[in-house]
Design a protein around this motif. Structure first.
Motif, PDB file in Angstrom:
ATOM      1  N   THR A  99      11.308 -20.737 -19.497  1.00  0.00           N
ATOM      2  CA  THR A  99      12.363 -19.430 -19.424  1.00  0.00           C
ATOM      3  C   THR A  99      13.778 -20.032 -19.295  1.00  0.00           C
ATOM      4  O   THR A  99      13.899 -20.888 -18.387  1.00  0.00           O
ATOM      5  CB  THR A  99      12.120 -18.501 -18.279  1.00  0.00           C
ATOM      6  OG1 THR A  99      10.689 -17.892 -18.714  1.00  0.00           O
ATOM      7  CG2 THR A  99      12.984 -17.198 -18.109  1.00  0.00           C
ATOM      8  N   THR A 117      17.701 -18.693 -18.100  1.00  0.00           N
ATOM      9  CA  THR A 117      18.274 -17.378 -17.757  1.00  0.00           C
ATOM     10  C   THR A 117      20.052 -17.811 -17.685  1.00  0.00           C
ATOM     11  O   THR A 117      20.573 -18.919 -17.045  1.00  0.00           O
ATOM     12  CB  THR A 117      18.056 -17.096 -16.309  1.00  0.00           C
ATOM     13  OG1 THR A 117      16.491 -16.714 -16.099  1.00  0.00           O
ATOM     14  CG2 THR A 117      18.720 -15.783 -15.684  1.00  0.00           C
ATOM     15  N   ALA A 137      16.736 -16.737 -25.530  1.00  0.00           N
ATOM     16  CA  ALA A 137      17.721 -16.456 -24.699  1.00  0.00           C
ATOM     17  C   ALA A 137      18.986 -16.391 -25.241  1.00  0.00           C
ATOM     18  O   ALA A 137      19.514 -17.335 -25.584  1.00  0.00           O
ATOM     19  CB  ALA A 137      17.355 -17.073 -23.160  1.00  0.00           C
ATOM     20  N   GLY A 184       9.383 -21.057 -25.527  1.00  0.00           N
ATOM     21  CA  GLY A 184       9.527 -19.906 -24.976  1.00  0.00           C
ATOM     22  C   GLY A 184      10.481 -18.838 -25.832  1.00  0.00           C
ATOM     23  O   GLY A 184      10.771 -19.303 -26.871  1.00  0.00           O
ATOM     24  N   SER A 185      10.739 -17.724 -25.166  1.00  0.00           N
ATOM     25  CA  SER A 185      11.705 -16.675 -25.667  1.00  0.00           C
ATOM     26  C   SER A 185      12.921 -17.231 -25.897  1.00  0.00           C
ATOM     27  O   SER A 185      13.769 -18.060 -25.030  1.00  0.00           O
ATOM     28  CB  SER A 185      11.512 -15.437 -25.071  1.00  0.00           C
ATOM     29  OG  SER A 185      10.267 -14.965 -24.601  1.00  0.00           O
TER      30      SER A 185
END
Length: 316
Positions: free
Chosen positions: A139, A141, A97, A94-95
């Motif tokens: 993801t 957060t 963060a 994933g990206s």
């Protein structure tokens, strides 16, 4: 610049490592006494670990998913990424963060509380901080608020806790232990020691009502280079493996049982390596082997030669 490794399943490991430009991952499969490795997969160009102070960390979420953390390249913020591994050992990710709370961090570490949340801990401008991460698929957060560790009763009057070389261990889905090499200043005098905290997570709020000073000496003889490590087993027993902080070149390697109360405490302690002048022992690590058995590995300098030593420990 940094590396870490975690077991995914029997005979399968995940290796993450970094150079000056990129962070990479490989899968290692063990058979018949040797490993075979997949080709390196480039994960990102944003992580900037430093092997001595800002390490690269990986934690297993499941047999096909891990989370890695470090600090980023532009302003050294706490940074994390999810990596997935399919049944054919193909790596996807994933990206990256990053949190917006702190910059110029060092000594990042992470504890996974369940498959949907983790907590990062780091040092920023002589202040130890921590923040919750939520995980959904690939993801991440960040909660948005970082929390400082409390100044505990044994160091009353200190202006803050400067903790490095921290280690984290899960107690349950809402509690974890943190141990750190720490320094604090009282009336212009610097003290060093190991501080142990039990932290509670509730909807992203991280609290520790107090903590325990395991050791503490003045700057004349102390240091922040003990590298304490936490380890536990399936019986909810927790242990600290560490040199103590009473010499600038470290002391005895000890294996001590902990209580996960708040504030936490210590129980019995075994000495694995006795201090001898000019023969420092430091940077221990430990792994649980099952049936109340542990293996502890550490550096030992003997007559000017550095060695890696291993000790088997039985907890009772």
């Amino acid at each position: 610049n940094g590396y870490d490794i975690v077991q995914l399943a029997d005979n399968k490991i995940f290796l993450v490592y970094s150079d000056a430009s990129n962070t990479y991952a490989r899968i290692g499969n063990y058979s018949a006494g040797s490993f075979t490795w997949t080709a390196a997969t480039t994960l990102n160009s944003e992580f900037r670990p430093v092997i001595t102070s800002s390490k690269l960390r990986v934690r297993k979420i499941s047999a096909n998913k891990v989370i890695i953390c470090s600090r980023n390249s532009d302003n050294f913020k706490p940074t994390a990424q999810i990596v997935d591994i399919d049944s054919s050992d193909v790596i996807t990710f994933g990206s990256v963060a990053k949190t917006g709370t702190d910059t110029s961090i060092s000594n990042p570490n992470i504890v996974l509380l369940d498959s949907g949340k983790a907590v990062m801990c780091w040092n920023s401008f002589a202040n130890s901080r921590m923040e919750k991460l939520s995980i959904s698929g690939s993801t991440i957060t960040y909660h948005g608020t970082a929390y400082s560790f409390p100044v505990i009763s044994q160091v009353t009057g200190a202006t803050g806790i400067d903790g490095v070389n921290n280690s984290m261990w899960k107690i349950d889905n809402t509690h974890f232990l943190v141990i750190m090499d720490a320094s604090w200043v009282i009336s212009a005098v610097t003290y060093y020691g190991q501080l142990l905290f039990t932290v509670t997570e509730a909807s992203g709020v991280l609290t520790s009502t107090s903590g325990t000073k395991l050791e503490g000496v003045t700057g004349a003889t102390g240091s922040q280079n003990a590298y304490p490590t936490l380890v536990g087993d399936e019986s909810d027993d927790y242990f600290r493996v560490s040199p103590n902080n009473e010499h600038s070149s470290q002391d005895n390697i000890t294996f001590a049982k902990l209580t996960a109360s708040d504030p936490p405490g210590t129980g019995y302690e075994q000495t694995l390596e006795n201090y001898v002048s000019s023969q420092a022992a430091t940077q221990p690590d430990a792994v649980y082997m099952g049936s109340s058995k542990y293996i502890t590995v550490y550096w030992k300098t003997e007559t000017g030669v550095s060695k890696i030593k291993a000790v088997a420990t039985l907890s009772t």
